[in-house]
Design a protein around this motif. Structure first.
Motif, mmCIF file in Angstrom:
data_model
loop_
_atom_site.group_PDB
_atom_site.id
_atom_site.type_symbol
_atom_site.label_atom_id
_atom_site.label_comp_id
_atom_site.label_asym_id
_atom_site.label_seq_id
_atom_site.Cartn_x
_atom_site.Cartn_y
_atom_site.Cartn_z
ATOM 1 N N ILE A 54 3.329 0.624 4.086
ATOM 2 C CA ILE A 54 1.909 0.084 4.086
ATOM 3 C C ILE A 54 0.857 1.182 4.028
ATOM 4 C CG2 ILE A 54 0.672 -1.121 5.942
ATOM 5 C CD1 ILE A 54 2.463 -2.806 6.717
ATOM 6 N N THR A 55 1.116 2.169 4.554
ATOM 7 C CA THR A 55 0.128 3.293 4.697
ATOM 8 C C THR A 55 -0.362 3.988 3.249
ATOM 9 O OG1 THR A 55 1.754 4.866 5.415
ATOM 10 C CG2 THR A 55 0.391 3.918 6.901
ATOM 11 N N ASN A 56 0.599 3.472 2.215
ATOM 12 C CA ASN A 56 0.188 4.129 1.053
ATOM 13 C C ASN A 56 -0.704 3.144 0.486
ATOM 14 O OD1 ASN A 56 0.096 3.823 -1.980
ATOM 15 N ND2 ASN A 56 2.195 4.682 -2.125
ATOM 16 N N PRO A 57 -2.081 3.799 0.188
ATOM 17 C CA PRO A 57 -3.186 2.888 -0.087
ATOM 18 C C PRO A 57 -3.177 1.958 -1.150
ATOM 19 C CG PRO A 57 -3.585 5.325 -0.409
ATOM 20 C CD PRO A 57 -2.207 5.296 -0.094
ATOM 21 N N PHE A 58 -2.128 2.101 -2.085
ATOM 22 C CA PHE A 58 -2.124 0.733 -3.113
ATOM 23 C C PHE A 58 -1.819 -0.374 -2.411
ATOM 24 C CE2 PHE A 58 0.456 -1.649 -6.127
ATOM 25 C CZ PHE A 58 -0.753 -2.005 -6.975
ATOM 26 N N PHE A 59 -1.065 -0.397 -1.497
ATOM 27 C CA PHE A 59 -0.421 -1.491 -0.751
ATOM 28 C C PHE A 59 -0.982 -2.475 -0.108
ATOM 29 C CE2 PHE A 59 3.319 0.950 -1.958
ATOM 30 C CZ PHE A 59 4.113 0.085 -2.764
ATOM 31 N N SER B 78 -4.302 -4.028 -11.270
ATOM 32 C CA SER B 78 -4.928 -4.919 -10.226
ATOM 33 C C SER B 78 -3.988 -5.260 -9.323
ATOM 34 C CB SER B 78 -5.827 -5.820 -10.722
ATOM 35 O OG SER B 78 -5.925 -6.817 -9.800
ATOM 36 N N PRO B 79 -3.939 -4.945 -7.993
ATOM 37 C CA PRO B 79 -3.126 -5.214 -6.910
ATOM 38 C C PRO B 79 -3.196 -6.852 -6.683
ATOM 39 C CG PRO B 79 -4.560 -3.886 -6.077
ATOM 40 C CD PRO B 79 -4.974 -3.820 -7.343
ATOM 41 N N ILE B 80 -4.404 -7.303 -7.071
ATOM 42 C CA ILE B 80 -4.538 -8.849 -6.981
ATOM 43 C C ILE B 80 -4.022 -9.812 -8.112
ATOM 44 C CG2 ILE B 80 -6.418 -10.522 -7.150
ATOM 45 C CD1 ILE B 80 -6.857 -8.786 -4.793
ATOM 46 N N ASP B 81 -3.805 -9.104 -9.386
ATOM 47 C CA ASP B 81 -2.990 -9.448 -10.404
ATOM 48 C C ASP B 81 -1.774 -9.572 -9.996
ATOM 49 O OD1 ASP B 81 -5.535 -9.655 -11.786
ATOM 50 O OD2 ASP B 81 -4.971 -8.089 -13.188
ATOM 51 N N ILE B 82 -1.326 -8.470 -9.600
ATOM 52 C CA ILE B 82 0.237 -8.310 -9.191
ATOM 53 C C ILE B 82 0.580 -9.410 -8.111
ATOM 54 C CG2 ILE B 82 2.136 -6.923 -8.053
ATOM 55 C CD1 ILE B 82 0.786 -4.626 -9.567
ATOM 56 N N ALA B 83 -0.280 -9.588 -7.197
ATOM 57 C CA ALA B 83 0.030 -10.280 -6.160
ATOM 58 C C ALA B 83 0.155 -11.876 -6.661
ATOM 59 C CB ALA B 83 -0.967 -10.381 -5.047
ATOM 60 N N LEU C 270 8.126 -5.494 -4.069
ATOM 61 C CA LEU C 270 7.348 -4.781 -4.752
ATOM 62 C C LEU C 270 7.088 -3.418 -4.221
ATOM 63 C CD1 LEU C 270 4.373 -7.586 -4.864
ATOM 64 C CD2 LEU C 270 6.339 -7.207 -6.403
ATOM 65 N N THR C 271 8.251 -2.784 -4.495
ATOM 66 C CA THR C 271 8.244 -1.606 -4.030
ATOM 67 C C THR C 271 8.079 -0.390 -5.217
ATOM 68 O OG1 THR C 271 10.926 -1.656 -4.133
ATOM 69 C CG2 THR C 271 9.865 -1.878 -2.166
ATOM 70 N N PHE C 272 8.326 -1.072 -6.441
ATOM 71 C CA PHE C 272 8.011 -0.004 -7.531
ATOM 72 C C PHE C 272 9.354 0.835 -7.951
ATOM 73 C CE2 PHE C 272 3.875 -1.472 -6.969
ATOM 74 C CZ PHE C 272 3.361 -1.548 -8.084
ATOM 75 N N GLY C 273 10.477 0.333 -7.760
ATOM 76 C CA GLY C 273 11.650 0.860 -8.041
ATOM 77 C C GLY C 273 12.248 1.546 -7.059
ATOM 78 N N ILE C 274 11.644 1.653 -5.861
ATOM 79 C CA ILE C 274 12.534 2.282 -4.917
ATOM 80 C C ILE C 274 13.554 1.409 -4.172
ATOM 81 C CG2 ILE C 274 12.199 3.411 -2.595
ATOM 82 C CD1 ILE C 274 9.251 3.937 -3.599
ATOM 83 N N GLU C 275 14.814 2.065 -4.416
ATOM 84 C CA GLU C 275 15.838 1.467 -3.316
ATOM 85 C C GLU C 275 16.318 0.051 -3.924
ATOM 86 O OE1 GLU C 275 17.251 3.320 -1.365
ATOM 87 O OE2 GLU C 275 15.614 4.212 0.079
ATOM 88 N N GLN C 276 16.009 -0.301 -5.320
ATOM 89 C CA GLN C 276 16.211 -1.512 -5.659
ATOM 90 C C GLN C 276 17.729 -2.092 -5.607
ATOM 91 O OE1 GLN C 276 14.483 -2.891 -9.289
ATOM 92 N NE2 GLN C 276 12.321 -2.497 -8.526
ATOM 93 N N PRO C 277 18.604 -1.151 -6.091
ATOM 94 C CA PRO C 277 20.033 -1.506 -6.049
ATOM 95 C C PRO C 277 20.227 -2.230 -4.729
ATOM 96 C CG PRO C 277 19.767 0.860 -6.650
ATOM 97 C CD PRO C 277 18.413 0.171 -6.188
ATOM 98 N N LEU C 278 19.968 -1.778 -3.525
ATOM 99 C CA LEU C 278 20.347 -2.295 -2.221
ATOM 100 C C LEU C 278 19.979 -3.912 -2.116
ATOM 101 C CD1 LEU C 278 19.849 0.635 0.080
ATOM 102 C CD2 LEU C 278 21.600 -0.673 -0.068
ATOM 103 N N PHE C 279 18.997 -4.216 -3.213
ATOM 104 C CA PHE C 279 18.435 -5.606 -2.924
ATOM 105 C C PHE C 279 19.456 -6.689 -3.442
ATOM 106 C CE2 PHE C 279 14.380 -3.483 -2.119
ATOM 107 C CZ PHE C 279 14.067 -4.092 -0.971
ATOM 108 N N GLU C 280 20.462 -6.091 -4.208
ATOM 109 C CA GLU C 280 21.500 -7.159 -4.726
ATOM 110 C C GLU C 280 21.953 -8.045 -3.621
ATOM 111 O OE1 GLU C 280 22.739 -7.383 -7.696
ATOM 112 O OE2 GLU C 280 21.692 -5.694 -8.699
ATOM 113 N N ILE D 163 7.503 -17.221 2.449
ATOM 114 C CA ILE D 163 8.013 -16.042 1.260
ATOM 115 C C ILE D 163 7.706 -14.998 1.965
ATOM 116 C CG2 ILE D 163 7.391 -17.730 -0.542
ATOM 117 C CD1 ILE D 163 4.928 -16.633 -1.069
ATOM 118 N N GLY D 164 8.328 -13.761 1.602
ATOM 119 C CA GLY D 164 8.381 -12.765 2.013
ATOM 120 C C GLY D 164 7.798 -11.764 0.911
ATOM 121 N N LEU D 165 7.637 -10.449 1.498
ATOM 122 C CA LEU D 165 7.086 -9.527 0.758
ATOM 123 C C LEU D 165 7.409 -8.222 1.531
ATOM 124 C CD1 LEU D 165 5.218 -8.336 -1.379
ATOM 125 C CD2 LEU D 165 3.272 -8.188 0.353
#
Lengths: 368, 368
Positions: free
Chosen positions: A82-87, A304-309, A135-145, A75-77
């Motif tokens: 990556i360098t954004n400390p949330f990820f 929680s990133p764990i919850d999200i994951a 899990l990009t929090f809204g960034i560039e979602q349209p392209l994912f169509e 599965i892909g993520l």
DNA sequence: CTGTTAGCGCCTTCAA
DNA sequence: TTGAAGGCGCTAACAG
């Protein structure tokens, strides 16, 4: 190109399923069945096979298996950066959850670059990922169509295309933010600023809306001058704090749409000699690990990133394996009180200086 | 198991190389050649093929390709812990460099867990990674012998098994550390503490040795009481700082074997009311992004994750593709001056207080 | 320069 | 319960 074109000639690996079959004196079919734990294999033969596998140090070629079975087991993520400390915490959690559920993961970061994201989708498709969490929090979602068109299971955050193969992680921003506002209100703050994320982001809009709502519930006036639009970066936090400092009347507390922004605020405050929390209270959002390491440790709203994951992997798994997968998964948020919040300045003017000098940390609602 | 075992029956994907061949009215070999940009294909046919590919939205199955060609096109990256702030930047750099060089990456974190690492190696082997970079800074390296046994190209940091397929990234710790010590010496520090990493780690030992050497060069006495062994964690930094505070004579500056440790030191200093840099100078190591965000921004020794990532990918690429790969690659380090270092306390006692109150940041040797 | 064909390593029917 | 045989989608000889 390989070292020498020659050695690709007699390519048959010396250590394939045939070698094991020969050693165990069974057919390759039996070896295959044994490895895949088909229950109908005779225990004796199974043992012979396992012994052969161990003696030879055989490791099945997963690509060949994927080709034969039609399943890649991956599965892909996709994250924005990556360098954004949330990820990193998210990735770690995702990896753990995936392995736990028998999947391999493919990680890609888009770096906010559409070209890069094209490539990244392509790669996931090529590798035959069985599902992808975006899990990009809204960034560039349209392209994912484009991905959605292939009818592969997808998970988005907050909102996604309305298709049967897509599920969405609904994050309850309102709960944590309400707790934060109530916390500030209880301390006596009435002038509360808010630094949002880029309002093109669904998640940023939701957080701002939740803030306005909470402030309203507490009967606090939301001065428009105190709401500024940031960009979820450290530098953005500094800039927004500058604008807040220029306000005709300064807020005594500021909530931020994410922790990195809050770090910028702390920084600017440090630069201009404002002490946190004595002169200014600050609340972040995300509760990244850095929050508890900051000086002072940052009060933040935990998502929680764990919850999200876990939710993401679960959603994918259900889509891949179950007949009637859920379309929505809830993720909660909650306040974590540390030391960047205190009474507003002036609130303790009637106390003796000695009592002010050592402000005790407030009790934590959740442990930091 | 798949949703319904049935639909795996007639499995042949509707969108394989045959479909493209049919649409373009050529053979599958021509399609294959076109995709792989074999130069000998007639331009007209190539165009027909590309058109067909685009019209159909065909994406080649990379697993099948790997099976056919014997090349997976993937290289692996093993780190100890994604959530350690040094690694995200490394991973990002590695991903960029890998894609740049036409490789896909497989990331795994061992989390210091040998069992997990076993699995992680197994997975890399199963996926037929063509090379693996093990950038764990000395942790658990012995176990990686298993990988080396398969004769797949490997890259280690600092030191690795002496085999033809293994190359090593030699990091020049001494250079940056010498700069740091000289910087402190120039400011007037004569009592310099050092918090090392766990001395079981090669990288930690090298850093300590480099420190002792540099201090000696500067003619400064290295009081053993000022050298304490940490563990590269935030909490470890706090504990080590406590020990330094208990010393019969306190150092006026402390260098740390990594930034996370330095954060712990800053934290402990904050707790006991020591101001950094006025009362104590602190230097970190790694120059993680957090360093410039700290309060005060941390002077640190940069070991560029990008440089390491690039060197690692380059080493792998050479091993995979070249005939006589290099066995060693150098990576440099250098001091980045920020605001956690200043004159030792007392050095300015002869100045008027007003001049002490606003210590200007020192000029940066490298920009932060 | 193109098409035919025989694998790559494994899975999975089918018959025994 | 086991073995033989025919794919999976693609690459790479080889012949044309």
């Amino acid at each position: 190109m390989p070292k020498s074109a020659q050695e690709n000639k007699k390519r048959r690996s010396l250590l394939d399923i045939r070698a094991v079959a020969a050693r165990a004196k069974v057919s390759i079919a039996t070896v295959s069945r044994t490895i895949n734990r088909v229950p109908t294999v005779n225990a004796k033969m199974a043992k012979r096979v396992w012994d052969a596998i161990n003696e030879l140090g055989y490791i099945p070629d997963i690509q060949a298996r994927a080709l034969g079975s039609g399943r890649s087991g991956m599965i892909g993520l996709v994250v924005s950066e990556i360098t954004n400390p949330f990820f990193p915490e998210l990735i770690q959690g995702f990896e753990d959850a995936a392995i736990e559920n028998g999947y391999e993961i493919l990680i890609s970061s888009t770096n906010y670059d559409p070209k890069r994201m094209e490539l990244c989708i392509r790669r996931l498709l090529q590798r035959k990922a069985e599902g992808v969490a975006i899990l990009t929090f809204g960034i560039e979602q349209p392209l994912f169509e484009k991905l959605a068109d292939r009818n592969i299971p997808l998970v988005f955050v907050d909102a996604g295309p309305d298709r049967p193969d897509v599920s969405v992680l609904k994050i309850d921003y309102a709960h944590g933010i309400r707790q934060g506002v109530q916390h500030l209100a209880a301390l006596g703050h009435r002038k509360i600023g808010f630094i949002s994320g880029p309002l093109t982001l669904h998640s940023a809009q939701s957080r701002l809306a939740a803030f306005l709502n909470a402030v309203d519930e507490c009967g606090i006036h939301a001065e428009p001058e105190w709401q500024v639009e940031g960009d979820h970066t450290f530098e953005g936090g500094i800039r927004c704090m500058e604008r807040l400092l220029d306000a005709s009347m300064r807020p005594t507390a500021v909530m931020c749409s994410n922790d990195v922004t809050a770090l910028g605020v702390l920084h600017k405050a440090y630069r201009v000699g404002l002490r946190v929390p004595d002169d200014l209270s600050v609340i972040g959002f995300d509760n990244i690990q850095m929050a508890k390491v900051m000086i002072p440790p940052l009060t933040s709203i935990r998502m929680s990133p764990i919850d999200i994951a876990n939710a993401a992997v679960k959603a994918l798994k259900e889509h891949i394996e179950a007949d009637h997968p859920r379309r929505e998964y809830k993720v909660d948020t909650c306040l974590v009180v540390r030391e960047s919040t205190a009474f507003p300045p002036g609130a303790m003017d009637d106390l003796k200086p000695s009592q002010r000098s050592d402000p005790k940390p407030l009790p934590s609602i959740a442990k930091g």
